[in-house]
Design an enzyme around this catalytic site. Structure first.
Site, mmCIF file in Angstrom:
data_model
loop_
_atom_site.group_PDB
_atom_site.id
_atom_site.type_symbol
_atom_site.label_atom_id
_atom_site.label_comp_id
_atom_site.label_asym_id
_atom_site.label_seq_id
_atom_site.Cartn_x
_atom_site.Cartn_y
_atom_site.Cartn_z
ATOM 1 N N LYS A 184 -32.742 -8.574 -53.714
ATOM 2 C CA LYS A 184 -33.981 -8.750 -54.485
ATOM 3 C C LYS A 184 -33.806 -7.855 -55.705
ATOM 4 C CE LYS A 184 -38.580 -9.709 -54.915
ATOM 5 N NZ LYS A 184 -39.344 -10.950 -54.724
ATOM 6 N N ASP A 225 -40.406 -7.059 -49.855
ATOM 7 C CA ASP A 225 -39.482 -8.199 -49.792
ATOM 8 C C ASP A 225 -38.060 -7.709 -49.538
ATOM 9 O OD1 ASP A 225 -41.648 -9.754 -50.391
ATOM 10 O OD2 ASP A 225 -40.797 -10.665 -52.194
ATOM 11 N N ASN A 280 -43.503 -25.972 -48.996
ATOM 12 C CA ASN A 280 -43.964 -25.015 -47.991
ATOM 13 C C ASN A 280 -45.488 -24.961 -47.952
ATOM 14 O OD1 ASN A 280 -43.701 -22.947 -46.057
ATOM 15 N ND2 ASN A 280 -43.937 -21.384 -47.643
HETATM 16 N N1 ATP Z 1 -44.937 -21.847 -43.628
HETATM 17 C C1 ATP Z 1 -45.800 -20.826 -43.632
HETATM 18 N N2 ATP Z 1 -46.785 -20.745 -42.699
HETATM 19 C C2 ATP Z 1 -47.679 -19.732 -42.714
HETATM 20 N N3 ATP Z 1 -47.647 -18.718 -43.597
HETATM 21 C C3 ATP Z 1 -46.705 -18.721 -44.534
HETATM 22 C C4 ATP Z 1 -45.718 -19.763 -44.601
HETATM 23 N N4 ATP Z 1 -44.886 -19.492 -45.643
HETATM 24 C C5 ATP Z 1 -45.326 -18.356 -46.196
HETATM 25 N N5 ATP Z 1 -46.413 -17.880 -45.549
HETATM 26 C C6 ATP Z 1 -47.181 -16.673 -45.909
HETATM 27 O O1 ATP Z 1 -47.521 -16.789 -47.282
HETATM 28 C C7 ATP Z 1 -47.436 -15.524 -47.931
HETATM 29 C C8 ATP Z 1 -46.517 -15.625 -49.139
HETATM 30 O O2 ATP Z 1 -45.184 -15.866 -48.701
HETATM 31 P P1 ATP Z 1 -43.956 -15.098 -49.358
HETATM 32 O O3 ATP Z 1 -44.188 -13.626 -49.358
HETATM 33 O O4 ATP Z 1 -42.720 -15.607 -48.704
HETATM 34 O O5 ATP Z 1 -44.066 -15.626 -50.877
HETATM 35 P P2 ATP Z 1 -43.118 -15.276 -52.121
HETATM 36 O O6 ATP Z 1 -42.933 -16.531 -52.897
HETATM 37 O O7 ATP Z 1 -41.914 -14.590 -51.630
HETATM 38 O O8 ATP Z 1 -44.019 -14.263 -52.967
HETATM 39 P P3 ATP Z 1 -43.531 -13.203 -54.139
HETATM 40 O O9 ATP Z 1 -43.643 -13.964 -55.421
HETATM 41 O O10 ATP Z 1 -44.554 -12.122 -53.989
HETATM 42 O O11 ATP Z 1 -42.146 -12.764 -53.814
HETATM 43 C C9 ATP Z 1 -46.975 -14.514 -46.885
HETATM 44 O O12 ATP Z 1 -48.087 -13.839 -46.371
HETATM 45 C C10 ATP Z 1 -46.334 -15.385 -45.815
HETATM 46 O O13 ATP Z 1 -46.361 -14.806 -44.553
HETATM 47 MG MG MG Z 2 -41.192 -12.676 -52.104
#
Ligand code: ATP
Ligand code: MG
Length: 223
Positions: free
Chosen positions: A37, A50, A171
C-alpha cells in the site's frame, strides 16, 4: 515486474477486501505474492490499517516501511494529507519499495487509494504510478446504480494511458438489492470492452467474507 495494481471507482468500494482475499488466497495456493500500500491516509491509532491487513495477508514477512512507506493521519488524498504533515511523497521511493518487494517475491499486489486519478504526490496520480510500475490494473467497483458510468470512466482513463486492464470486480459493501444490479455487468462489458471477472455478494461476517471472496476471486483474477 509481475503482479497487479488494484484500483477502485471510489474510496470504500472494497479494494482492501479484494486485495486481502487475493493475496491470502494466492499464498494459500502456493504463489509467493507480496502486498503493498504505497500510501495510506486516515490512519487511526489502535485500528488495523489497510497496510496492516495486507501485510498480515502476505505472511508478515516484509518490513512495514517497505509495505507502506507513507502512513498519514488525515483522511484525505495521500498527496494532500502528506502536505498537511509537511511530508512530500516521492514516487521514486515508492518505486524503490515496489522493486525491492518484487525482488523478494514472485509477484506483487499494490493497492491504490480511492480511485485512479487520486493524487499520490504533488505531481503524480495513481495512474502515473501504474504506468511507472507497468502493472495491469484490476478495477473494483460498486455493484449498484452509478457503477456503469464510474467503471467506464475508469477503464477509459486506463486505456488512454496504455495500461492493461486485468478486469472489473463488482462488490456489494452494503446490504439490500438495487434494481440495476442484474444489468450492470453486461453494460460495463458492452461499453468498455472489459470483462467483469467477479460479482461479489454482501457478506457481513468478516471470516465468512474472507473465505467467500478468496474462493470467487482466486480462479477469476489472472495477471
Ligand atoms: N462484500 C462485502 N460484504 C460486506 N462488507 C464489505 C464487502 N466488501 C467490503 N465491505 C466493507 O466495506 C468497507 C469498505 O471496504 P474496503 O476497506 O475494502 O474499501 P477500500 O476500497 O479499500 O477503501 P479505501 O479507499 O479506504 O482504501 C469495509 O468496512 C469492508 O469491511
Ligand atoms: Mg483500502
Amino acid at each position: 515486474m509481475r503482479g497487479l495494481l488494484v484500483t477502485g471507482t471510489d474510496t470504500g468500494v472494497g479494494k482492501t477486501e479484494v486485495s486481502v482475499a487475493l493475496v491470502a488466497g494466492w499464498r494459500a495456493r502456493g504463489l509467493d505474492v507480496a502486498a503493498m500500500k504505497p500510501a495510506q491516509s486516515g490512519v487511526v491509532a489502535g485500528e488495523p490499517s489497510d497496510a496492516d491487513r495486507l501485510r498480515r495477508a502476505a505472511g508478515e514477512v516484509d518490513p512495514p516501511e517497505l509495505v507502506c512507506p507513507y502512513s498519514l493521519r488525515a483522511p484525505l488524498a495521500p498527496a494532500v494529507a502528506a502536505r498537511l504533515e509537511g511530508v512530500e511523497i516521492s514516487l521514486e521511493r515508492v518505486l524503490a519499495c515496489a522493486a525491492e518487494l518484487s525482488r523478494r517475491h514472485a509477484a506483487l499486489l499494490v493497492e491504490g487509494a480511492g480511485g485512479l486519478l487520486v493524487p499520490l504526490t504533488p505531481r503524480e496520480t495513481y495512474a502515473d504510478l501504474a504506468v511507472a510500475l507497468g502493472l495491469p490494473v484490476l478495477v473494483v467497483a460498486r455493484a449498484g446504480l452509478g457503477t456503469v458510468n464510474h467503471t467506464a470512466l475508469t477503464c477509459e482513463a486506463l486505456r488512454t494511458r496504455g495500461l492493461a486492464v486485468a478486469g472489473v470486480v463488482l462488490n456489494r459493501t452494503s446490504a439490500g438489492a438495487d434494481p440495476s444490479e442484474p444489468w450492470n455487468a453486461a453494460e460495463i462489458e458492452r461499453l468498455s470492452g472489459v470483462r467483469v471477472l467477479a460479482d461479489l455478494p454482501h457478506e457481513p461476517d468478516p471470516v465468512r467474507r474472507a473465505a467467500l471472496l478468496a474462493d470467487r476471486l482466486v480462479p477469476a483474477v489472472q495477471f
